[in-house]
Write an enzyme that holds these catalytic residues in place. Structure first.
Site, PDB file in Angstrom:
ATOM      1  N   ASP A   1       0.828  -1.216   0.000  1.00 30.30           N
ATOM      2  CA  ASP A   1       0.000   0.000   0.000  1.00 30.30           C
ATOM      3  C   ASP A   1       0.861   1.264   0.000  1.00 30.30           C
ATOM      4  O   ASP A   1       2.081   1.214   0.230  1.00 30.30           O
ATOM      5  CB  ASP A   1      -0.952   0.018   1.205  1.00 30.30           C
ATOM      6  CG  ASP A   1      -0.228   0.040   2.545  1.00 30.30           C
ATOM      7  OD1 ASP A   1       0.780  -0.682   2.694  1.00 30.30           O
ATOM      8  OD2 ASP A   1      -0.657   0.791   3.447  1.00 30.30           O
TER       9      ASP A   1
ATOM     10  N   GLU B   1      -0.081  -0.961   5.663  1.00 29.95           N
ATOM     11  CA  GLU B   1       1.022  -0.587   6.566  1.00 29.95           C
ATOM     12  C   GLU B   1       0.965   0.888   6.921  1.00 29.95           C
ATOM     13  O   GLU B   1       1.439   1.300   7.977  1.00 29.95           O
ATOM     14  CB  GLU B   1       2.368  -0.922   5.916  1.00 29.95           C
ATOM     15  CG  GLU B   1       3.567  -0.819   6.863  1.00 29.95           C
ATOM     16  CD  GLU B   1       4.164   0.575   6.957  1.00 29.95           C
ATOM     17  OE1 GLU B   1       4.928   0.820   7.904  1.00 29.95           O
ATOM     18  OE2 GLU B   1       3.866   1.436   6.105  1.00 29.95           O
TER      19      GLU B   1
HETATM   20 ZN   LIG Z   1       6.771   1.887   4.123  1.00 26.86          ZN
END
Ligand SMILES: [Zn+2]
Length: 355
Positions: A73, A127
């Protein structure tokens, strides 16, 4: 769905292909589908998927197992999508953090078919958002065997350096109390904002430790990060609250870090709101030592908190190594240097071959 099959042999082309699949946190299905498809085409890998987390493993048989991991992401776009190339630089959202790193892992997963270690390749989602959405965090409880290894490399941006372990972080709030009064008769009250002065003086005078562990320096910091107080323009305030952030070296546990903050602010009401542990550099397992040799530059301590800490919590020593420049992460001008991608691929390939 866009296929990555034609780009996977070239880590530079693969970086661009991954950047050009938009995957802001929460929208990783398309990129995960594409990564899964190309991993499943590699006969030497066993591939499993849970939500938008993919685990691809070589079959057991070597004396140790290593993990190469990366998130798919990005932070929200900022007029920096899709990618473009200018000379030796690839620009675009996620180029540094961390699709160039994920591209190295994916490229090696498919092309390094006879590694000297058993290898687990992990790609995960979310994340860049709250920890309870983090795909790797979810997997640590739902599929802990996916993380089982002797050593792990997270391909977060380090500009080609080895950043080992990570510091812990703790948030606390300190409250000073007073007594309300009309400001025209202020001597009848006790001013809690004035009371905060001593707290701020202690924080301002605080001398943070610099700790060297396994040759890596960790530099601590204890700082006020916000302050609230005040009732009205004509009232002596009866409360003031200061939020404090402590970044601590990995030789302290979370409990020791909390004790330390209480000790520095002795005499005040300190409430710990949350904390996350650091991770020791963990450079002793044989695959880690060989990796440091392959990079050829002494490791440094990671100052920010990263997912290496999740591996460390499971007893897996982990470090950060990626081609992106961490200073460019999350910026509109985010870019990655093509020579850094090629050098990173070469180092990882040599290390995985055992030569
Ligand atoms: Zn990162």
């Amino acid at each position: 769905m866009r296929s990555l099959a034609t780009d996977v042999a070239d880590p530079v082309a693969l970086t661009r292909a991954l950047v050009d699949i938009e995957s802001v946190s929460g929208n990783e299905k398309e990129i995960t589908d594409a990564v899964e498809e190309v991993l499943r085409s590699a006969r030497h890998l066993d591939v499993a998927r849970s939500g938008n987390v993919i685990c691809a493993r070589t079959r057991p048989g070597r004396p140790s197992r290593v993990v190469l991991a990366g998130h798919l992401d990005t932070v929200p776009l900022h007029d920096n999508f899709p990618s473009y190339v200018d000379g030796e630089l690839i620009y675009g959202c996620g180029t540094a953090d961390m699709k160039s790193g994920a591209a190295l892992a994916l490229h090696l997963a498919v092309t390094a078919d006879e590694p000297a270690f058993d290898v687990t390749y992990l790609f995960y989602d979310c994340e860049e958002v709250e920890a309870d959405r983090n795909g790797l965090n979810r997997i640590t409880t739902q599929q802990p065997d996916w993380l089982a290894a002797d050593f792990a490399i997270l391909l977060e941006p380090t500009y080609g350096l080895v950043e080992a372990g990570c510091q812990g972080t703790l948030r606390a709030s300190v409250r000073t109390v007073g007594r309300r009064a009309h400001s025209a008769r202020s001597w009848l009250g006790i001013n809690a904002i004035h009371g905060a002065g001593e707290v701020l003086r202690r924080l301002g005078a605080y001398e943070a430790r610099r700790v060297v562990i396994d040759g890596c320096e960790y530099r601590e910091g204890l700082n006020a990060v916000s302050i609230r107080g005040g009732v009205a323009g004509n009232v002596i305030p009866d409360a003031c609250e200061i939020d404090v952030n402590f970044r601590f070296a990995p030789d302290r546990s979370e409990a020791e870090a909390a004790d330390h903050v209480r000790e520095v602010l002795d005499g005040y009401a300190v409430e710990i709101s949350d904390s996350a542990p650091g991770a020791l550099p963990g450079l002793t397992p044989a695959p880690a030592r060989r990796f440091i040799d392959a990079v050829g530059v002494p490791p440094i301590g990671k100052l920010g908190w990263t997912d290496v800490s999740r591996f460390a919590a499971l007893g897996v020593p982990a470090l950060n190594f990626g081609p992106g420049d961490p200073n460019l992460a999350h910026t509109r001008d985010e870019h990655v240097e093509i020579p850094k991608i090629l050098a990173g691929a070469e180092i990882l390939r040599r290390w995985l071959r055992g030569r």
